[in-house]
Design an enzyme around this catalytic site. Structure first.
Site, mmCIF file in Angstrom:
data_model
loop_
_atom_site.group_PDB
_atom_site.id
_atom_site.type_symbol
_atom_site.label_atom_id
_atom_site.label_comp_id
_atom_site.label_asym_id
_atom_site.label_seq_id
_atom_site.Cartn_x
_atom_site.Cartn_y
_atom_site.Cartn_z
ATOM 1 C CD GLU A 576 35.548 -21.362 11.575
ATOM 2 O OE1 GLU A 576 34.609 -21.672 12.339
ATOM 3 O OE2 GLU A 576 35.835 -22.011 10.563
ATOM 4 C CE LYS A 593 32.951 -27.925 10.585
ATOM 5 N NZ LYS A 593 32.705 -26.717 11.352
HETATM 6 C C1 LIG Z 1 28.233 -24.169 13.266
HETATM 7 C C2 LIG Z 1 28.987 -23.650 14.234
HETATM 8 O O1 LIG Z 1 30.340 -23.789 14.285
HETATM 9 C C3 LIG Z 1 31.046 -24.431 13.299
HETATM 10 C C4 LIG Z 1 31.172 -25.852 13.622
HETATM 11 C C5 LIG Z 1 32.159 -26.290 14.495
HETATM 12 C C6 LIG Z 1 32.205 -27.727 14.899
HETATM 13 O O2 LIG Z 1 31.464 -28.535 14.344
HETATM 14 O O3 LIG Z 1 33.019 -28.072 15.767
HETATM 15 C C7 LIG Z 1 33.129 -25.385 14.929
HETATM 16 C C8 LIG Z 1 33.196 -24.101 14.445
HETATM 17 C C9 LIG Z 1 32.354 -23.693 13.303
HETATM 18 O O4 LIG Z 1 33.012 -23.895 12.081
HETATM 19 C C10 LIG Z 1 28.412 -22.809 15.315
HETATM 20 O O5 LIG Z 1 29.144 -22.492 16.256
HETATM 21 O O6 LIG Z 1 27.242 -22.442 15.203
#
Ligand SMILES: C=C(O[C@@H]1C=C(C(=O)O)C=C[C@H]1O)C(=O)O
Ligand SMILES: NC(=O)CC[C@H](N)C(=O)O
Length: 781
Positions: A576, A593
């Site tokens: 990311e 997300k």
């Molecule tokens: C919190 C995490 O990831 C975050 C949460 C995500 C989600 O809810 O889909 C995706 C990528 C990140 O912004 C993690 O991987 O620990």
């Protein structure tokens, strides 16, 4: 027709600044020159007390916009003096969401839990086409972020329902979406016209403007018979503009088209950057271990871009430190290490961000002639920065205490530890590998003469940068090495050890239940809840572990960083992008997300991709952060420059599919990279929205545990002014012989039959680290 002086009162919401995008209209004056339709400032609702506001600000205002926000307008700690404002003052007011609800509650309506909580979801707006809704199509889409709503049956006689919707869950029930006062120029929208997915927001604001203009043009009892003329190009007085919470440079440059000059052109700077082409060479993992690793007592970094898939991971950088910096919030102290020893320790009067911005701007940028981007021998796309030499390292999550407005360093409770909140190396030698062409280039910071202002400032024991001869030696040494690297054995991948979860299924489930309760009460719209996993690895070489991770889960922001001063090693496989700034000052953020594991079965895999692209829950999760990030970028960029070139795209990595959005803006010319990081920190995808309230709630839910490096950002700030930073997820941090891994996922009202799915998301995060071998203890174990 003139410039309307409007004040936006913000309730620490993460969407407020987006309202500025709806105020972009301009008119042409009699002399043919354009002027803006609005003069606007944003203040926080608790910035002034009522008496000061009433006597010193109010008389200069033509209109007020009350922002959305967490909590409820019934609570003074959430809504401040705004109830008095609504009741007592005759001035045009537009309220959005919390602001709209506050208009209702202040004038006698009842606020209730909305029958179907919606955050980041579109609703079909039905309306009477009056007031601010004049001339809008009969039905249109508006994005909702609300848990509470005004009871449509409870509106007092003075308030008229102007808009409503029907939830798909109960199509016979009208849910109030808009109101207006029958006699006074007061309007409210329950939905968010400023969301990127709402329709006709600009028209609503332009209707509001017409209403404000005609209100002040006519004498009537409501304005105490005083009409006022609103002049073209009128501006709010300076004491209000100075109270604006946005950076002046970003906000009040009416239209900034000037591109940022990259660094200094002059020939007389103490340093310049030199480059030398090394041609094609061995694999980067071999180059790193034979030429970079251990080459400096103060650390090294490999910004790996292990997954070569798009322009964002085109280059890999292998860098050695001239010195390193570390900062601890608890101590408020920056330490500089060189040659493995502390050369200087400084207790800061202000924030670390401020200190670093000064270092970067006054000491590094001003004293260095960077290579002109055109000469860097690589065509780049918008949003793709390049590194020459500069600062590389991490900004830990807890630096939020120094960046997030309204957030204070807590004096009690928070977990104490002696690990630095940020560590950076200043790399004066960087090897770049162009993964497309296989060509290597060496960059070095060269001292032109005796002067060494950076060294002087850090009380260096040996000079920062190289002289020309040293650089020439380095080039020939590297060329020779490329011709015949030392023969094997090279370090071999070593499997990651078993990690044990800090939370068990029960404690995690209980946090999810509490998160959903906070959402249902209107305190937050989305929370990125996280937990940790630990392992011991006394014997394994962290580089061997990294090679395993990189083989298992190549990611565009893969990185290996070593900071000997605090025995810290970072093994990252982050996919990311937090934020980058390219050579023209274009900032890009790419929040992720929405996560689903890749399936080995192609049919199932396609089904998952489609689910991600169409699922209401996943889309809403992403949209909430997109709107938040647009709002963050307003802190550093003119509103009109903020764009969303790619909304809600599915991207596939080795082990997971992700929903990704790209947001770009033009950073104001005088705002430096460190300032940009500060004003957008911590990454919104790790907090949820609205940021401040979500961060505070998460501190409780996560038992005041520090997230540390995890959830912060990692990457470089180049001497040329470019920046590239990832969000620290899917990352192992090794301190001494302890390995720590954070993982989490977004909780929203739709986090369905909560437990199952969220544990799955967590597992996905871990799967990303260990797909086949299942080294990890299951969360429920
Ligand atoms: C919190 C995490 O990831 C975050 C949460 C995500 C989600 O809810 O889909 C995706 C990528 C990140 O912004 C993690 O991987 O620990
Ligand atoms: N976006 C908002 O302003 C939300 C208002 C209120 N906190 C609610 O949830 O209903």
């Amino acid at each position: 027709m003139g410039t309307v002086k409007v004040l936006i009162i913000d309730h620490y919401d993460s969407y407020t600044n987006n309202i500025l995008q709806l105020l972009q209209g301009s008119q042409t004056g009699q002399d043919g020159s354009p002027y803006p339709e609005w003069s606007v400032a944003v203040i926080r609702f608790d910035q002034f007390d009522w008496d000061t506001f009433k006597t010193e600000l109010l008389p200069s205002l033509d209109a007020i916009i009350l922002s959305p926000g967490p909590g409820t307008p019934k609570r003074e700690s959430d809504f401040g003096f705004n109830s008095r404002l609504i009741k007592e003052v005759d001035i045009p007011i537009l309220g959005i969401c919390l602001g709209h609800q506050g208009i209702g509650t202040s004038l006698g309506a009842t606020i209730i839990n909305t029958p179907n909580i919606k955050h980041g979801q579109t609703a079909e707006i039905h309306h009477k086409a009056i007031g601010v809704l004049r001339d809008l199509p009969q039905r249109f889409w508006g994005v909702r972020y609300n848990s509470l709503v005004l009871d449509i049956e409870s509106l007092p006689p003075d308030l008229e329902a102007t808009a409503w919707t029907y939830d798909p869950e109960d199509s016979s029930r009208k849910v109030l979406m808009g109101l207006q006062h029958r006699r006074r120029p007061i309007f409210g929208t329950q939905w968010h016209p400023e969301s990127v997915c709402s329709e006709h927001g600009a028209k609503i604001l332009s209707n509001f403007r017409d209403i404000v203009l005609s209100y002040w043009a006519t004498s009537r009892p409501a304005n105490q018979w005083t009409s006022r003329s609103i002049l073209p190009n009128a501006t709010l007085p300076s004491h209000i503009l100075n109270a604006d919470v946005l950076l002046d440079e970003a906000h009040h440059s009416f239209e900034s088209t000037t591109l940022r000059g990259v660094s200094v052109d002059g020939q007389n700077t103490p340093y310049y950057v030199a480059s030398a082409s090394l041609g094609k060479g061995p694999k980067p993992e071999l180059v790193f271990q034979t030429l970079t690793r251990g080459s400096s007592a103060d650390g090294e970094a490999w910004l790996d871009s292990a997954k070569v898939r798009d322009s964002h991971s085109r280059n890999s950088y292998l860098a050695s430190a001239a010195f390193s910096l570390s900062y601890s919030i608890e101590l408020g102290t920056v330490s500089v290490h060189q040659g493995g020893k502390i050369t200087k320790s400084e207790r800061l009067k202000g924030t670390y961000w401020h200190w670093l911005d000064h270092l970067q701007h006054e000491l590094v940028l001003k004293n260095t002639q960077a290579i002109l981007p055109e000469s860097l021998n690589q065509d780049t796309e918008v949003g793709q920065p390049l590194l020459q030499v500069g600062l590389i390292g991490y900004f830990g999550y807890e630096l939020k205490w120094e960046s997030l407005p309204g957030h204070r360093y807590p004096d009690a409770e928070v977990e104490r530890h002696d690990r630095p909140d940020s560590q950076l190396i200043f790399a004066d030698r960087v090897l770049r590998l162009d993964n497309y062409t296989g060509e290597w280039t060496l960059f070095g910071l060269i001292r032109r003469g005796e002067q060494d202002p950076i060294g002087q400032a850090i009380e260096a024991t040996s000079a920062v940068g190289l002289d020309e001869d040293e650089f020439a030696d380095l080039v020939s040494r590297f060329r020779d090495a490329f011709d015949g690297l030392p023969s094997p054995p090279y370090v071999q991948p070593h499997p990651l050890p078993e990690f044990v979860a800090l939370d068990n299924q029960d404690s995690y489930t209980s946090s999810i239940v509490q998160a959903k309760k906070a959402i249902s009460e209107g305190e937050t719209y989305e929370l990125t809840l996280t937990t940790k996993f630990f392992a011991k690895s006394p014997d394994a070489d962290p580089f061997a572990l990294y090679l395993d991770l990189r083989g298992r889960n190549p990611a565009p922001y893969s990185a290996f960083l070593h900071f000997p001063a605090h025995d810290t090693t970072i093994l990252s496989s982050s996919p990311e992008r937090f934020i980058s700034i390219d050579r023209n000052g274009v900032a890009e953020m790419k929040p992720i997300k929405g996560t689903l594991a890749v399936s080995p079965d192609p049919e199932e895999d396609l089904r998952r991709r489609n689910k991600l692209a169409t699922d209401v829950k996943e889309l809403a999760e992403n949209l909430m952060i997109v709107d938040l990030i647009r709002s963050d970028l307003h802190n550093v960029s003119p509103s009109s420059s903020i764009k969303v070139p790619k909304l809600l795209h599915v991207e596939t990595y080795q082990t997971v599919h992700q929903l990704v959005t790209t947001i770009q803006s033009q950073v104001a010319p005088t705002v430096g990279g460190v300032k940009v990081l500060e004003r957008c920190f911590p990454p919104g995808s790790m907090t949820g929205a609205p940021k401040l309230r979500s961060v505070q709630i998460l501190e409780q839910l996560e038992q005041q545990r520090r997230r540390g490096v995890y959830s912060g950002s990692l990457g470089y700030v180049c001497v040329s002014g470019t920046v590239d930073q990832s969000v620290v997820i899917r990352t192992i941090v090794k301190t001494g012989d302890e390995l720590e891994l954070g993982a989490g996922g977004a909780i929203t009202w739709l986090t369905d039959e909560e437990v199952v799915e969220t544990s799955l998301e967590l597992k996905d995060a871990r799967l990303a680290l260990d797909h086949e071998q299942k080294h990890y203890t299951a969360l429920s174990a």
